[in-house]
Design a protein around this motif. Structure first.
Motif, PDB file in Angstrom:
ATOM      1  N   LEU B 404     -16.027  -0.597 -15.916  1.00  0.00           N
ATOM      2  CA  LEU B 404     -16.313  -1.449 -17.268  1.00  0.00           C
ATOM      3  C   LEU B 404     -15.688  -2.980 -16.825  1.00  0.00           C
ATOM      4  O   LEU B 404     -16.448  -3.830 -17.095  1.00  0.00           O
ATOM      5  N   GLY B 405     -14.683  -2.963 -16.340  1.00  0.00           N
ATOM      6  CA  GLY B 405     -14.056  -4.306 -16.335  1.00  0.00           C
ATOM      7  C   GLY B 405     -14.795  -4.913 -15.212  1.00  0.00           C
ATOM      8  O   GLY B 405     -15.042  -6.061 -15.317  1.00  0.00           O
ATOM      9  N   SER B 408     -18.356  -6.310 -16.500  1.00  0.00           N
ATOM     10  CA  SER B 408     -17.906  -7.403 -17.338  1.00  0.00           C
ATOM     11  C   SER B 408     -17.612  -8.631 -16.480  1.00  0.00           C
ATOM     12  O   SER B 408     -18.576  -9.639 -16.766  1.00  0.00           O
ATOM     13  N   VAL B 409     -17.070  -8.710 -15.600  1.00  0.00           N
ATOM     14  CA  VAL B 409     -16.748  -9.734 -14.754  1.00  0.00           C
ATOM     15  C   VAL B 409     -18.001 -10.393 -13.962  1.00  0.00           C
ATOM     16  O   VAL B 409     -18.310 -11.729 -14.081  1.00  0.00           O
ATOM     17  N   THR B 412     -20.226 -11.923 -16.486  1.00  0.00           N
ATOM     18  CA  THR B 412     -20.234 -13.293 -16.914  1.00  0.00           C
ATOM     19  C   THR B 412     -20.341 -14.364 -15.563  1.00  0.00           C
ATOM     20  O   THR B 412     -20.838 -15.392 -15.885  1.00  0.00           O
ATOM     21  N   LEU B 413     -20.016 -13.845 -14.612  1.00  0.00           N
ATOM     22  CA  LEU B 413     -20.338 -14.689 -13.413  1.00  0.00           C
ATOM     23  C   LEU B 413     -21.847 -14.871 -13.388  1.00  0.00           C
ATOM     24  O   LEU B 413     -22.237 -16.016 -12.782  1.00  0.00           O
ATOM     25  N   LEU B 416     -23.478 -14.573 -18.726  1.00  0.00           N
ATOM     26  CA  LEU B 416     -23.406 -13.975 -20.110  1.00  0.00           C
ATOM     27  C   LEU B 416     -22.025 -14.530 -20.676  1.00  0.00           C
ATOM     28  O   LEU B 416     -20.850 -14.683 -19.917  1.00  0.00           O
ATOM     29  N   PHE B 418     -18.821 -13.882 -23.189  1.00  0.00           N
ATOM     30  CA  PHE B 418     -17.851 -12.538 -23.379  1.00  0.00           C
ATOM     31  C   PHE B 418     -18.303 -11.414 -24.063  1.00  0.00           C
ATOM     32  O   PHE B 418     -18.329 -10.292 -23.312  1.00  0.00           O
ATOM     33  N   ILE B 419     -18.897 -11.487 -25.296  1.00  0.00           N
ATOM     34  CA  ILE B 419     -19.361 -10.081 -26.070  1.00  0.00           C
ATOM     35  C   ILE B 419     -20.587  -9.655 -25.222  1.00  0.00           C
ATOM     36  O   ILE B 419     -20.667  -8.520 -25.272  1.00  0.00           O
ATOM     37  N   VAL B 422     -19.337  -7.815 -21.991  1.00  0.00           N
ATOM     38  CA  VAL B 422     -18.536  -6.588 -21.985  1.00  0.00           C
ATOM     39  C   VAL B 422     -19.252  -5.664 -22.874  1.00  0.00           C
ATOM     40  O   VAL B 422     -19.425  -4.378 -22.387  1.00  0.00           O
TER      41      VAL B 422
END
Lengths: 482, 482
Positions: B404-405, B408-409, B412-413, B416, B418-419, B422
């Protein structure tokens, strides 16, 4: 019957010592006449009086040393009692804070979190600023002693892995704690003095250098201005990064080096993993900044170095608002805070050795699927790791994540939005400092939160600092039955 | 040498079957003349041709049955190959989607996730809408078969706990899969027909009732309008909630009930834990709505019942935008998605039995601290749980969180916030459906995301659906060495 006396006795003595140290900011306020008044003297008097009475009332315990229950209770109660009294000067004096704010600041200090509720810091008397630094410094050395003397014996979250290191003479807990405190304090002091010198060498005024050294070596993160480390961009960022990294390593290795062992630091698997992690993340962030934000290479590297090190080590200094760098840094900084430094340092959070063990465990699972009848002993740093250590590390990770979830839910019930709640819970639990979002993010402050939120966050800091289970265990029936 | 033929043979046959089922939406489009054209016939022809050739080319394998490697490869490759072809009708026909969009929709369908990239759904031909429902229905029954026939033998994420249940005759994997598929399919069909009847009884038109039943029983979540379930507020919400709950229970219990065992359902510890969790959360949300949002009690209860059940079961229907209810529901719905239903149902995510085992493990840790020399055998549902099961459950949890982590990273790259990053990673990995935030939240749609983001999310859905480790293991060297 549970014998509280040995616990009360030690806490009483700790309070007397805390009270005595309050005379230092008192002396500073008097010497430089910075307007602090007699606040610290009054606080010192109350603390010493209370601590002394407690120690006297609890003396003459028939049992020498501590048993398991008493060791747990002492650990938790001391981290609760010290902030209760360390908060007094903020309540009586300078910022004239409410007791909630004063306690939050003291808990944030003693747990080396570094979240602050105070603003206009540069208008505070020098004594008050010094006291904030001192709290973190005491909290830092205190946690190393607890992590090395108590937690391994108490088998908290896989810390039993470090039982056979250095001080494992299996004597009584208290004498060992004393021995450890002695050796560690020397290293701690040497590093602090070196840091003060380095800060002054790169142009910092002495008072700033002093307070920032106290909060650098403890990976605490309090500063003397609202801009955090923003006031010291450039060379001081390099100095701070170096000392934050040094403070994230296991202090026992420094003790061994001092005693003449050659290079124990770089043979430590945890140290290597931490440094490789830090370096990779710093380089990743540097390249991201150069590519996406088009910043110059020195500035990119310096800002990445400083801010990544600060969050990874749980210090929580900030030199720029990295939320403006884009969504990737935001998520990455959030996760960095959940990593943390080495066990046996002043760092909090999940810690690098647990991630190492978690990866080993995942590898084992995969091997077991490949060869269902094979036996695979987990090894860490060349030595076999017992199943009990593995499962306590995994249980710690699960507990950490579930606690983070529950805290986030509670914080939203108290009115915080998604990002403030989740990042607030994470930064408190991992003792980092800044959260995310406009309110508690890098350019924000915890002062505007409601009182219930501040109490929840204070509780989270305590939980995280004592590796969760030391606190949770007090709430189980079995604990009190013996 | 690795023998791909048994894998290719089964996948070939599955593709032929998939192609054959495409003739149903084709017939619907022709019968009602809804403008679908020959899209489905062409897609069917390609799929059958490819599948048939693959099966023929792979036949005559000398080894009967599957070995461990082949079982893993079959599991992953079938969940990859089927969406590749199931996507064809969306690419050739009605929404005229790009292949990326078509594949995303097919993967979201086959994994029963329910995130959609299409808008103006009510303008799509009936055949296309039916196909979306059918994909989820097939994906649902498929995963039950995989979860019962393959994963326990493959020891994936603690699923070996269910090895001794019902079908554990330790025969070859494929014949057992066939037997399981037979019994389960009857139950699955009966539930679906019952759901269709119930939906029509409360006033839904037959076509809506049909498609929604397909996506309810599979806890999939596709609907025929952009408003998701918003078009059917009132009685249909109660019907849907009941069937979503039924579909979240272990299907093996229904088989046992059908065979005459009395009450196996409520003796199942997992079932009880799931129902208690669901009920508590529904009541909590109801009271929150009544207190904070001042809604009437029936509306509060109905909306809480429906939306909590929908997210907890991973269905992903939405009847109102719960983001407007305040920050507490937002965080709670985020976490609900990470819980999931029972193992052996169509639900994905971490699943309730893993949380039960994680809590048992934490209790064990605490007991071990209380009595360092005691031996505490973990018990689940009255039976002892081996250390290997415990550690594979914990390793699963760790893998889930780390994945999941990392996702998410990566998101964002790819740009997207944060919300969105994630919650998008979480909703894809847990096969839920909606994310959070304005873009992919309850009132949003995945269509606006960039192509790379859609591919990452598709990969996440596959990973989550196959319990992560089935996919990860293909990337280890040891796997291919045998």
């Amino acid at each position: 019957m549970f014998d509280f006396r040995p616990v009360g006795y030690v806490i009483g003595l700790l309070l007397v010592a805390l009270g005595a140290t309050m005379l230092i900011p008192w002396a500073v306020d008097i010497a430089w006449d910075t307007g602090g008044g007699g606040t610290f003297a009054v606080s010192a008097a109350i603390t010493i009086l209370f601590g002394g009475s407690l120690a006297l009332a609890s003396a003459n315990s028939r049992t020498p040393g501590l048993n398991l229950q008493q060791a747990f209770l002492l650990t938790v109660m001391s981290w609760l009692a010290l902030p209760v009294f360390a908060a007094l000067p903020f309540w009586f004096g300078a910022p004239q804070a409410t007791y909630t704010d004063a306690f939050f600041e003291a808990m944030s200090g003693m747990t080396t979190t570094g979240s602050t509720v105070f603003s206009n810091l540069d208008e505070l008397p020098m004594g008050t600023l010094l006291w904030r630094g001192m709290m973190q410094w005491f909290g830092g050395v205190g946690i190393i002693v607890v992590a090395m003397a108590f937690l391994p014996t108490l088998k908290v979250g896989g810390m039993q892995l470090f039982r056979s290191e250095g001080f494992d003479t299996l004597g009584k807990v208290l004498p060992r704690a004393g021995e450890i405190a002695g050796s560690i304090s020397i290293i701690y002091l040497v590093l602090t003095v070196a840091c003060i010198l380095a800060y002054t060498l790169v142009g910092m005024e002495f008072f700033d250098a002093l307070v920032l050294s106290l909060t650098t070596i403890s990976t605490g993160g309090f500063t003397n201005t609202d801009a955090s480390f923003g006031a010291f961009q450039g060379a001081p960022e390099y100095v701070a990064s170096m000392f934050m990294l040094l403070a994230s390593l296991p202090f026992i290795r420094y003790v061994q080096m001092m005693r003449g062992s050659s290079q124990p630091l770089f043979r430590d698997s945890q140290v290597r993993a931490f440094l490789v992690t830090a370096l990779s993340l710093i380089l990743l962030m540097t390249f991201y900044r150069m590519l996406y934000n088009g910043e110059g290479s020195e500035e990119s590297f310096r800002e990445a170095l400083f801010n990544v090190t600060s969050i990874l080590s749980g210090t929580g200094y900030i030199s720029v608002d990295y939320q403006l760098w884009g969504p990737f840094p935001v998520v990455l900084f959030f996760m960095l805070g959940l990593v943390g430094g080495c066990a046996g340092s002043t760092c909090c959070s999940i810690k690098i050795f647990r991630f190492q063990l978690l990866f080993i465990s995942i590898k084992q699972q995969i091997k077991r699927i490949h060869s269902p009848h094979g036996i695979f002993a987990a090894r860490y740093a060349g030595r076999p790791v017992g199943d009990d250590v593995m499962s306590s590390v995994m249980a710690f990770f699960v507990m950490f994540m579930l606690t983070l979830g529950v805290l986030s839910v509670i914080l939203t019930l108290l009115g915080l939005d998604f990002i403030t709640a989740v990042s607030g819970a994470a930064t408190a639990l991992a003792n980092v400092g800044p959260g995310l979002g406009p309110e508690i993010g890098p350019s924000g402050n915890f002062g505007g939160l409601s009182d219930p939120v501040k109490w929840v966050l204070s509780a989270a800091m305590l939980l995280g600092r004592l590796e969760l289970i030391s606190v949770y265990i007090l709430f189980t029936v079995g604990f009190w039955r013996g």
